[in-house]
Structure formats: structure tokens, C-alpha cells
Design an enzyme around this catalytic site. Structure first.
Site, PDB file in Angstrom:
ATOM      1  N   GLY A 232       2.144  -4.496   0.190  1.00 31.07           N
ATOM      2  CA  GLY A 232       3.211  -3.891   0.979  1.00 31.07           C
ATOM      3  C   GLY A 232       2.734  -2.620   1.646  1.00 31.07           C
ATOM      4  O   GLY A 232       1.544  -2.452   1.913  1.00 31.07           O
ATOM      5  N   SER A 233       3.678  -1.721   1.875  1.00 33.69           N
ATOM      6  CA  SER A 233       3.377  -0.496   2.618  1.00 33.69           C
ATOM      7  C   SER A 233       2.548   0.477   1.779  1.00 33.69           C
ATOM      8  O   SER A 233       2.575   0.441   0.540  1.00 33.69           O
ATOM      9  CB  SER A 233       4.690   0.176   3.015  1.00 33.69           C
ATOM     10  OG  SER A 233       5.442   0.450   1.848  1.00 33.69           O
ATOM     11  N   GLY A 237       2.593   1.567  -2.188  1.00 30.68           N
ATOM     12  CA  GLY A 237       1.361   1.542  -2.987  1.00 30.68           C
ATOM     13  C   GLY A 237       1.064   2.877  -3.643  1.00 30.68           C
ATOM     14  O   GLY A 237       0.532   2.932  -4.760  1.00 30.68           O
ATOM     15  N   GLU A 254      -2.708  -4.060  -1.976  1.00 23.09           N
ATOM     16  CA  GLU A 254      -3.012  -4.557  -0.617  1.00 23.09           C
ATOM     17  C   GLU A 254      -1.981  -3.929   0.303  1.00 23.09           C
ATOM     18  O   GLU A 254      -0.855  -4.394   0.409  1.00 23.09           O
ATOM     19  CB  GLU A 254      -2.930  -6.085  -0.580  1.00 23.09           C
ATOM     20  CG  GLU A 254      -3.958  -6.783  -1.435  1.00 23.09           C
ATOM     21  CD  GLU A 254      -5.391  -6.619  -0.915  1.00 23.09           C
ATOM     22  OE1 GLU A 254      -5.577  -6.172   0.228  1.00 23.09           O
ATOM     23  OE2 GLU A 254      -6.318  -6.930  -1.678  1.00 23.09           O
ATOM     24  N   CYS A 288      -0.451  -7.610   8.344  1.00 21.99           N
ATOM     25  CA  CYS A 288      -1.150  -6.403   7.911  1.00 21.99           C
ATOM     26  C   CYS A 288      -2.430  -6.216   8.717  1.00 21.99           C
ATOM     27  O   CYS A 288      -2.890  -5.099   8.921  1.00 21.99           O
ATOM     28  CB  CYS A 288      -1.466  -6.469   6.428  1.00 21.99           C
ATOM     29  SG  CYS A 288      -2.294  -7.990   5.964  1.00 21.99           S
TER      30      CYS A 288
HETATM   31  P1  NAD Z   1       7.341  -2.712   1.337  1.00 19.81           P
HETATM   32  O1  NAD Z   1       6.358  -1.726   0.833  1.00 19.81           O
HETATM   33  O2  NAD Z   1       8.626  -2.193   1.879  1.00 19.81           O
HETATM   34  O3  NAD Z   1       7.728  -3.755   0.177  1.00 19.81           O
HETATM   35  C1  NAD Z   1       6.754  -4.558  -0.448  1.00 19.81           C
HETATM   36  C2  NAD Z   1       7.187  -4.913  -1.855  1.00 19.81           C
HETATM   37  O4  NAD Z   1       7.177  -3.734  -2.673  1.00 19.81           O
HETATM   38  C3  NAD Z   1       8.601  -5.479  -1.958  1.00 19.81           C
HETATM   39  O5  NAD Z   1       8.591  -6.559  -2.879  1.00 19.81           O
HETATM   40  C4  NAD Z   1       9.426  -4.313  -2.490  1.00 19.81           C
HETATM   41  O6  NAD Z   1      10.530  -4.711  -3.263  1.00 19.81           O
HETATM   42  C5  NAD Z   1       8.413  -3.569  -3.347  1.00 19.81           C
HETATM   43  N1  NAD Z   1       8.637  -2.123  -3.458  1.00 19.81           N
HETATM   44  C6  NAD Z   1       8.992  -1.283  -2.469  1.00 19.81           C
HETATM   45  N2  NAD Z   1       9.080  -0.017  -2.933  1.00 19.81           N
HETATM   46  C7  NAD Z   1       8.760  -0.065  -4.241  1.00 19.81           C
HETATM   47  C8  NAD Z   1       8.682   0.915  -5.283  1.00 19.81           C
HETATM   48  N3  NAD Z   1       8.945   2.199  -5.054  1.00 19.81           N
HETATM   49  N4  NAD Z   1       8.331   0.513  -6.535  1.00 19.81           N
HETATM   50  C9  NAD Z   1       8.046  -0.784  -6.784  1.00 19.81           C
HETATM   51  N5  NAD Z   1       8.128  -1.752  -5.831  1.00 19.81           N
HETATM   52  C10 NAD Z   1       8.480  -1.405  -4.582  1.00 19.81           C
HETATM   53  O7  NAD Z   1       6.574  -3.582   2.471  1.00 19.81           O
HETATM   54  P2  NAD Z   1       7.131  -4.685   3.472  1.00 19.81           P
HETATM   55  O8  NAD Z   1       7.937  -4.024   4.547  1.00 19.81           O
HETATM   56  O9  NAD Z   1       7.736  -5.826   2.742  1.00 19.81           O
HETATM   57  O10 NAD Z   1       5.760  -5.240   4.106  1.00 19.81           O
HETATM   58  C11 NAD Z   1       5.093  -4.670   5.185  1.00 19.81           C
HETATM   59  C12 NAD Z   1       3.906  -3.856   4.722  1.00 19.81           C
HETATM   60  O11 NAD Z   1       3.056  -4.632   3.894  1.00 19.81           O
HETATM   61  C13 NAD Z   1       3.006  -3.398   5.866  1.00 19.81           C
HETATM   62  O12 NAD Z   1       2.618  -2.070   5.633  1.00 19.81           O
HETATM   63  C14 NAD Z   1       1.821  -4.337   5.787  1.00 19.81           C
HETATM   64  O13 NAD Z   1       0.636  -3.817   6.362  1.00 19.81           O
HETATM   65  C15 NAD Z   1       1.697  -4.526   4.317  1.00 19.81           C
HETATM   66  N6  NAD Z   1       0.963  -5.743   3.981  1.00 19.81           N
HETATM   67  C16 NAD Z   1      -0.309  -5.629   3.514  1.00 19.81           C
HETATM   68  C17 NAD Z   1      -1.043  -6.766   3.233  1.00 19.81           C
HETATM   69  C18 NAD Z   1      -2.470  -6.669   2.762  1.00 19.81           C
HETATM   70  O14 NAD Z   1      -2.979  -7.655   2.250  1.00 19.81           O
HETATM   71  N7  NAD Z   1      -3.141  -5.537   2.911  1.00 19.81           N
HETATM   72  C19 NAD Z   1      -0.461  -8.044   3.373  1.00 19.81           C
HETATM   73  C20 NAD Z   1       0.849  -8.117   3.829  1.00 19.81           C
HETATM   74  C21 NAD Z   1       1.552  -6.965   4.126  1.00 19.81           C
END
Ligand code: NAD
Length: 501
Positions: A232-233, A237, A254, A288
């Protein structure tokens, strides 16, 4: 003709699972609510984690190739459900049909890779300094693996992690994104079908957790879960990484990217245009690895941009399920706000909007967010360019000197996921992939930054997290390594020649 309800039914998702709950899922295609899921109650989390710990005891002693057989069956189920899961991805995430199907194919491919890998999990044998001794390393199962995924790859990223965790002997706890849980659940249902056919899997081997941050946190903070894979973001992370580190767990992060393409005077421009197009507007810029920065030499800039702008002019934007569409919607209103705000900031920082940026189809789909992919010509790498904006927004940066100038510009961002160079000059491409070149986890030559194959390790450096998933030796992250020194002599010599009494 597929519709969502029948696709869900064929995937084994009962209608009462997607109705009556508090987690509303909205389709970005038209803004309609498509499901109301029941969130996993927080009170249920300890029991779910305990079941995973119990399952580990059986699964860790199941021979690895037998564990691989389960993953082989999962691949078969995914093949049978490819069209349905692909359709669910398109409706839920807004990917065009080709890309929805491509994502399921990626999950199938990683199953195939994992089946072979399940017979190839080898350690090293090392010579000992002591007579009659031998040293070896083994990679053992480690325990329950939590898989927390982002909205944009709800099927493939789950499969990358789950296949590797399962063959290495670990149960999984899957928490899909709250924005796209249905695609993840459909993928898990295919695994459940495989588990039923397999017959010998322990209960609790593959469990689902539905919800948002609280449910995620319960997994992140549990000392019973040695590995947390979170995609995720970077914002997420940073939080998750610190919490897992605080309890000495292993994190696989990731996170966001800010991926660039360097186009040198020796590039094949027609090839570069195709790479730019798929990289920057594919998946509506919501990969991503999407292309976000184009670093082009001034000598070829005009010629390149003329071709790029012409190609942007012919893009079909709209319903991702309609044949011919290349650009689907943004995931939600918030993504649209971020996109619009980034363009305004770029202009305030000296940028010139060359094309796009407008919301389109607002009259036919008022609750959906379709945009014309934007290109902004920037005078330099300002603050907004150094951030990841998750949408079809491409910044153009110009360099006038040698390749080193382009590489410095390229590396001067906090993220380090994917990168590429377009050049037919052997020296330029070798420098770009060398130690003095791109600082990203992935550095490509004459292909765009997105659309990686599963065989290589996937991931990035710096604020992208530093970890790797998918192929190569990524399986090792789901194991604990043990070094065994074996004495088959009748003496007990000590290492380093120590004479103890
Ligand atoms: P996000 O960070 O909003 O959410 C991702 C996941 O994390 C969700 O399941 C969410 O419930 C969980 N989450 C969010 N905040 C949290 C916290 N404080 N504690 C625990 N869990 C939490 O991301 P998104 O909007 O779903 O996805 C887009 C982002 O993901 C972009 O930044 C993209 O670059 C990244 N991404 C990276 C990869 C990679 O392999 N590098 C792949 C896909 C997406």
C-alpha cells in the site's frame, strides 16, 4: 454476458456474504454500491489468530512438494474462474477487461512458479574448520503470515504472498483492501475450493479478515504472527513497519513508487511512445509501477512530445468493460481530488499543463471519476514531482547534458520502485543498470516501468520499503533460516581452536 452477481455466485461467494454488512463497496465504473460486507468483529480476531497458530503445527510438517500440490490445485481453480474473477476486478477496481484478466493470469503464473519452487527450497552445505564436522543451512516454515493488500492489485498481490507462504509451510491470514475486497475474496474462494479437493489441509490454513485499519492492526500487532506482508501507501508502510519492528516481527513492505523513464538522444522514439502510453495511462495510472516522470533529453524532446500528445489524443476513456476502452476510472472521489490538486500544485510550481486533467463523462456517470490523462511540463523536479500521485499524471523533465545528469534527476526522489531507459546505445543502457545507475528495485531497458513478470523479485528501495515479493529468492522471506553444525566424529573440538580445559 457476465454480470457481477453471477460472477460472484460462480466464485462461491454467497449473496448473504455481500449484503447487510457495514462495509460498503462501491464500483468506480458508475459509483453504484455493489456490496455491503460484514466486517470481522474485533472480538473474533484472537480466535482467528489462534486457529492460524494451530494450523501451523500441521502444515509445517506437511512435505513441501505436498504443499505445492495444494497450490497446483489453486492454479487450476483460478484458471476455471479466470473470466469471473477478471470481471469482478474490472467492476470493483475499474480495470479494463484485458487488465482484469491479466491480473488473474498473474496469479495463475505465480501458482505455477510456486509449484516448482516447492521442490526447490534448498539451503547450502558449508565445509567446517573442524574434522568430522559439516555445516548446513535449512529454510524452515516460520508461522502465520498476515497479508494486507492495496486496492489496485486485489488478486495478484494476494497470490504472490499466499503461494510463497503456503509452499514454505505457513498458514495465511488475508485482509484485502476495504476498497476492493470482493476480488480478493473471489481469489481466496478459489483457494478454498482447492483446499476442499486437496483434503488434508488443516482448518485455519487460509483465513479471511474483512475490514480496515483496526482489523489490520490486530494482525500487525500480534506477536503470534511472525511475518506481516503489507502492500500500500508509504504512509501506511511507515506505521506498519514500525509496529512490526517494535515486536521484532518480519515485515515485507511493498509501498509507493515514483517511477521514471529516461529517453536519451539515442532512443527509438516510437518504442518509447508505446512504453509511455501503457506506463502512464494503463490502469488509469493506478499501478504502483505506473510511469510518473519522463526525463527526456532536450534534443529529442519536441519530436517525442509531438508523438506522445498525438497518442494521448486518441485514447478511449470510459467504461472499462467496453471493448476498445484504454483508460478506466479513478478508484474514488478522493483519488480525483488528489489528482486535481496535484495538477494545480504543479502549475503553481512552474509547470505547464500540456494535455488532460479534466473530468470526463460526468454527465453520464456523475458518481464515477473519469479523467483525461494529464501531462505537465515541469521546469525542474519540484516538491509535487517528488510525491506519488496515484492517477494518470505524467511530469516531463528535461535534461541537456550527459546521462549522468538524467540519472541524478532520476534518483533524486524518496521512492525507488521501478525505472527504465530508452536508448539503443549499449554504453548508456549498461550505465543505467549499473551500480552508478538507477537506484530502483527494478531497472528496465527499452520497456516501460510497469507490467513486471512474476519470475523476478518484485519490489523497491528507499520509501518503497526495501523488500521483495514474487519470484527469484523471495520465498526465503517466509521462512526461518537455521544453521546446523553436525559432528560425526568421536571428538569434540571447539571452533577457533579454543582449548577449554
Ligand atoms: P493504503 O495504504 O491506503 O491501504 C493499503 C492497505 O493497508 C489496506 O488494506 C488498508 O486497510 C491497510 N492500512 C491502511 N492504513 C493502515 C494502518 N495504519 N495500519 C494497518 N493497515 C493499514 O493503499 P491503497 O490506496 O489501497 O493502495 C495504493 C498504494 O499502494 C499506492 O501508494 C501504491 O503505489 C501502493 N502499491 C504498492 C505496490 C508495490 O508492490 N510496491 C503494489 C500495489 C500498490
Amino acid at each position: 454476458m457476465t454480470d457481477l452477481a453471477s460472477a460472484l455466485e460462480r466464485c462461491g461467494i454467497p449473496s448473504d456474504m455481500v449484503s447487510g454488512g457495514s462495509l460498503t463497496v462501491t464500483s468506480p465504473v458508475d459509483g453504484n454500491e455493489i456490496a455491503h460486507l460484514h466486517e470481522t468483529p474485533m472480538a473474533a480476531m484472537p480466535g482467528i489468530i489462534d486457529a492460524s497458530v494451530d494450523a501451523f503445527k500441521q502444515w509445517r510438517v506437511t512435505p513441501a512438494p505436498v504443499r505445492g500440490e495444494l497450490v497446483r490445485l489453486w492454479g487450476e481453480e483460478l484458471r476455471a474462474l479466470k473470466a469471473d474473477i477478471g470481471h469482478i476486478i474490472s467492476v470493483e477496481v475499474g480495470k479494463i477487461t484485458e487488465e482484469g484478466l491479466g491480473e488473474v493470469q498473474e496469479a495463475i503464473d505465480i501458482c505455477d512458479l510456486a509449484v516448482g519452487q516447492s521442490r526447490q527450497m534448498f539451503g547450502k552445505t558449508i565445509v567446517s574448520e573442524r574434522p568430522g564436522h559439516r555445516i548446513m543451512e535449512q529454510y524452515h516454515p516460520i508461522g502465520p503470515v498476515a497479508i494486507i493488500t492495496a486496492f489496485n492489485f486485489p488478486c495478484a498481490v494476494f497470490a504472490w504472498n499466499a503461494t510463497m507462504a503456503l509452499i514454505t509451510g505457513n498458514p495465511i491470514l488475508f485482509k484485502p483492501s476495504e476498497k476492493s475486497p470482493l476480488s480478493g475474496i473471489a481469489t481466496l474462494k478459489a483457494l478454498e475450493k482447492a483446499i476442499a479437493r486437496f483434503g488434508e489441509a488443516p482448518e485455519g490454513l487460509a483465513q479471511l479478515v474483512i475490514g480496515g485499519v483496526p482489523q489490520s492492526e490486530a494482525l500487525v500487532e500480534s506477536p503470534a504472527i511472525p511475518v506481516v506482508s503489507a502492500t500500500g501507501s508509504t504512509r501506511m508502510g511507515r506505521i506498519v513497519g514500525q509496529k512490526v519492528a517494535a515486536r521484532f516481527g518480519r515485515r515485507i513492505l511493498e509501498l509507493g513508487g515514483n517511477n521514471a523513464m529516461v529517453v536519451t538522444p539515442e532512443a527509438n522514439l516510437d518504442l518509447a511512445v508505446r512504453g509511455i502510453l501503457f506506463g502512464a495511462v494503463g490502469t488509469a495510472g493506478q499501478r504502483c509501477t505506473s510511469l510518473r516522470r519522463l526525463i527526456v533529453h532536450e534534443r529529442v524532446k519536441d519530436a517525442l512530445m509531438e508523438k506522445v500528445l498525438a497518442a494521448y489524443g486518441s485514447l478511449k476513456i470510459g467504461d472499462p468493460l467496453e471493448p476498445g476502452t484504454l483508460v478506466g476510472p479513478l478508484i474514488d472521489a478522493r483519488a480525483h481530488e488528489t489528482f486535481v490538486a496535484a495538477i494545480a500544485r504543479a502549475q503553481a510550481e512552474g509547470g505547464t499543463l500540456l494535455t488532460g486533467g479534466d473530468r470526463v463523462l460526468g454527465d453520464t456517470a456523475p458518481d464515477a471519476y473519469y479523467v483525461a490523462p494529464a501531462i505537465v511540463d515541469m521546469p525542474g523536479q519540484s516538491a509535487v514531482v517528488k510525491e506519488e500521485t496515484f492517477g494518470p499524471l505524467l511530469y516531463v523533465l528535461t535534461y541537456s547534458g550527459d546521462l549522468e545528469e538524467a540519472i541524478d534527476l532520476h534518483n533524486d526522489v524518496p521512492q525507488g520502485l521501478s525505472s527504465c531507459i530508452f536508448s539503443d546505445n549499449m554504453r548508456e543502457v549498461e550505465v543505467f543498470v549499473s551500480a552508478a545507475g538507477s537506484d530502483c528495485g527494478m531497472a528496465n531497458v527499452n520497456i516501460g516501468p510497469s507490467g513486471a513478470e512474476i519470475g523476478g523479485a518484485f519490489g523497491g528501495e528507499k520509501e518503497t520499503g526495501g523488500d521483495r515479493e514474487s519470484g527469484s529468492d523471495a520465498w526465503k522471506q517466509y521462512t526461518r533460516r537455521t544453521t546446523n553444525t553436525i559432528n560425526y566424529s568421536t571428538e569434540l573440538p571447539l571452533a577457533q581452536g579454543i582449548n577449554f580445559g
